[in-house]
Design an enzyme around this catalytic site. Sequence first.
Site, PDB file in Angstrom:
ATOM      1  N   ASP A  69     109.590  39.833  32.009  1.00 34.66           N
ATOM      2  CA  ASP A  69     109.131  38.785  31.189  1.00 34.66           C
ATOM      3  C   ASP A  69     108.287  38.941  29.993  1.00 34.66           C
ATOM      4  O   ASP A  69     107.684  39.924  30.098  1.00 34.66           O
ATOM      5  CB  ASP A  69     108.648  37.679  32.297  1.00 34.66           C
ATOM      6  CG  ASP A  69     108.115  36.331  31.860  1.00 34.66           C
ATOM      7  OD1 ASP A  69     108.882  35.644  31.017  1.00 34.66           O
ATOM      8  OD2 ASP A  69     106.816  36.073  31.964  1.00 34.66           O
ATOM      9  N   ASP A  83     105.896  35.916  28.246  1.00 32.64           N
ATOM     10  CA  ASP A  83     104.779  35.154  28.114  1.00 32.64           C
ATOM     11  C   ASP A  83     104.168  34.982  29.609  1.00 32.64           C
ATOM     12  O   ASP A  83     104.785  34.816  30.412  1.00 32.64           O
ATOM     13  CB  ASP A  83     105.243  33.724  27.857  1.00 32.64           C
ATOM     14  CG  ASP A  83     105.698  33.479  26.302  1.00 32.64           C
ATOM     15  OD1 ASP A  83     105.057  33.617  25.654  1.00 32.64           O
ATOM     16  OD2 ASP A  83     106.546  32.826  26.199  1.00 32.64           O
TER      17      ASP A  83
END
Length: 220
Positions: free
Chosen positions: A11, A13
Amino acid sequence: MVTHSQLVIFDWDGTLMDSIGRIVSAMRATAQHLRLSVPTEQAVKDIIGLSLEPAIELLFGRLPTAQHQQFLARYRDEYVDLNTTPTPLFDDAIEVIEQLRQRQYGVAVATGKARRGLDRVWLETQVGHLFDGSRCADESKGKPDPQMLHELMTELGYLPQQTVMVGDSVHDIKMAKAAGVRAIGVDFGVHDAQRLKAAGADHVISRLSELPNIIGASYA
């Protein structure tokens, strides 16, 4: 096609980039500007990882079309230009990615960002060359749907048993489980270890520097 033995999908953020503060403040400022009910900090954190449009609906309900478009435009202005909250990469992010590449692992990104947003931060941080592939929320179905992971595995030539997803939210963990890949949570992002484990994380780490050894042990 990449032919390494394992694939690590991150991922973005809250996992590689410390951008949670800016997302929260930009979302709250947008709501205030449009005179909507301002969500709590935790409510905004809980939608981080989702693509923007379903995130808006979860926080504010289904907005009228014109107001929805105003929200999209204002949020992008807030996040990109108006908000000054720093968004650095986490201290050990580049070191860990380079370590994984040295070990001949494939490395990719699956993010709730739109392609324009990911390309912008890659240009700012000059790290795009470190990744073998990426999928963004406007190119595939958003988390926790597993489509982004399926597409990356197909594109880069990996099976689910060769793949691990690393993320800071329950949306990342649920996506990994739905795709049949191992899930490693990081507890320095939006969700704590208890919530990540409850969502099905196989491991939860507190520093990215723990990742290479855990992945190595997982595939030993």
